[in-house]
Design a protein around this motif. Structure first.
Motif, mmCIF file in Angstrom:
data_model
loop_
_atom_site.group_PDB
_atom_site.id
_atom_site.type_symbol
_atom_site.label_atom_id
_atom_site.label_comp_id
_atom_site.label_asym_id
_atom_site.label_seq_id
_atom_site.Cartn_x
_atom_site.Cartn_y
_atom_site.Cartn_z
ATOM 1 N N ILE A 10 -17.403 -11.654 -50.855
ATOM 2 C CA ILE A 10 -18.063 -10.357 -50.689
ATOM 3 C C ILE A 10 -19.312 -10.307 -51.574
ATOM 4 O O ILE A 10 -19.264 -10.629 -52.766
ATOM 5 N N SER A 11 -20.423 -9.887 -50.990
ATOM 6 C CA SER A 11 -21.690 -9.841 -51.728
ATOM 7 C C SER A 11 -22.200 -8.409 -51.864
ATOM 8 O O SER A 11 -22.001 -7.577 -50.979
ATOM 9 N N LYS A 12 -22.797 -8.123 -52.998
ATOM 10 C CA LYS A 12 -23.523 -6.872 -53.233
ATOM 11 C C LYS A 12 -22.690 -5.632 -52.912
ATOM 12 O O LYS A 12 -23.143 -4.716 -52.226
ATOM 13 N N ARG A 13 -21.477 -5.608 -53.429
ATOM 14 C CA ARG A 13 -20.584 -4.467 -53.180
ATOM 15 C C ARG A 13 -21.196 -3.141 -53.615
ATOM 16 O O ARG A 13 -20.934 -2.097 -53.010
ATOM 17 N N ASP A 14 -21.992 -3.165 -54.659
ATOM 18 C CA ASP A 14 -22.490 -1.917 -55.233
ATOM 19 C C ASP A 14 -23.743 -1.382 -54.534
ATOM 20 O O ASP A 14 -24.222 -0.294 -54.874
ATOM 21 N N LYS A 15 -24.282 -2.147 -53.607
ATOM 22 C CA LYS A 15 -25.499 -1.683 -52.925
ATOM 23 C C LYS A 15 -25.213 -0.374 -52.178
ATOM 24 O O LYS A 15 -24.253 -0.266 -51.420
ATOM 25 N N LEU A 16 -26.060 0.607 -52.381
ATOM 26 C CA LEU A 16 -25.849 1.928 -51.784
ATOM 27 C C LEU A 16 -26.258 1.887 -50.313
ATOM 28 O O LEU A 16 -27.424 1.666 -49.990
#
Length: 307
Positions: A10-16
């Protein structure tokens, strides 16, 4: 993350992804993981057209029909022939892992082709898309339109299922046994729409151009065509609230359900408290030509022209 024996990084989970609702890419992935048990059975027999938002709603988006070369081999694909020649390979979401993988590829909304992978020429659903004249508060008129469609289908002995689109309208579905091809299904749907316009000319139209609809609801039956798609049940839509295309009961529509009544945040709780209204939908598949005579008789009796 490991699912179905597959390791998905999983990549960039925190991207809004949904700024207004404070929903991240990780939240989207978690949602699809939670609903996979209910959602995948609705998707597993169909190719998917992927609506992708690499930077969420604040960035650009695009439709991806062809499975990229970098997708893993365990993602099932189906070769869909183009009418103009050639083909593309659409992914098939037949496992929770495939659903999660697509979400990790920023597929906010999966759209399903209307025929199954084993017979692309014969749809297993007839679809009406009720499109409002504007994005203003037209929910009450849309609910009435849905009920009018349901009433007409009942007159020709067909049951109808409904889901909120998650965007601006409602989708109505009649399950089919795949004995009719796309041309037959589209003509049947067009005849139904013509009859409704004849009965309620001040409310409904078959005019495709929005600037010519005069405030009327468009009874869109054009999705009943080879290569067309319809949003998958429980798919998140590219709306500020992260609204979800939600199968509902008719009583819920009557009680005031709107096109965006449920969201990514509320669907898991709904499914924990209520069975999926579309569970077992295809067990009710109809042979369309068995109802053609009833429809023809209504058209003739009410004097509906071919114009």
């Amino acid at each position: 993350m490991e699912i179905n024996g597959h390791q998905i990084e999983i990549s960039k989970r925190d991207k809004l992804f949904f700024p207004d609702a404070g929903i991240s890419k990780g939240d989207l992935i978690d949602y699809y993981e939670k609903v996979a048990e209910v959602m995948v059975p609705h998707m597993q027999h169909y190719g998917v057209s992927m609506e992708r938002f690499p930077d969420g709603l604040q960035g650009d988006s695009f439709f991806n029909k062809d499975t990229p070369d970098y997708f893993p081999d365990w993602i099932t694909t189906v070769a869909i022939e183009k009418r103009e020649g050639g083909h593309f390979k659409a992914p098939v979401v037949d496992t929770p892992a495939a659903l999660i993988y697509l979400a990790n590829q920023a597929v906010i909304t999966p759209h399903l082709y209307l025929s199954r992978t084993d017979d692309l020429e014969h749809p297993d659903k007839l679809v009406f898309d009720l499109d409002p004249p504007s994005t203003d508060d037209s929910a009450a008129a849309l609910r009435q339109a849905a009920l009018h469609v349901r009433e007409l289908m009942a007159e020709i002995a067909l049951d109808t299922w409904i889901q909120t689109s998650g965007a601006n309208g409602f989708h109505l579905v009649v399950p089919l046994d795949r004995s009719a091809d796309f041309d037959q299904v589209r003509e049947f749907a067009k005849d139904c729409a013509r009859l409704l316009v004849h009965r309620h000319g001040s409310k409904y139209t078959l005019e495709q151009r929005k600037d010519k609809r005069d405030g009327k609801i468009f009874l869109d039956m054009l999705r009943n065509a080879y290569g067309a798609t319809s949003v998958a049940p429980y798919a998140v839509r590219a709306q500020p609230s992260a609204s979800v295309a939600t199968p509902i009961e008719w009583d819920e529509l009557i009680d005031g359900a709107g096109p965006q009544s449920w969201t990514l945040k509320t669907i898991p709780r709904r499914l924990a408290q209520k069975e999926d209204p579309w569970q077992g939908l295809m067990k009710h598949a109809y042979r369309l030509d068995a109802h053609q005579q009833q429809l023809d008789e209504l058209l003739a009796t009410e004097g509906v022209s071919d114009d």
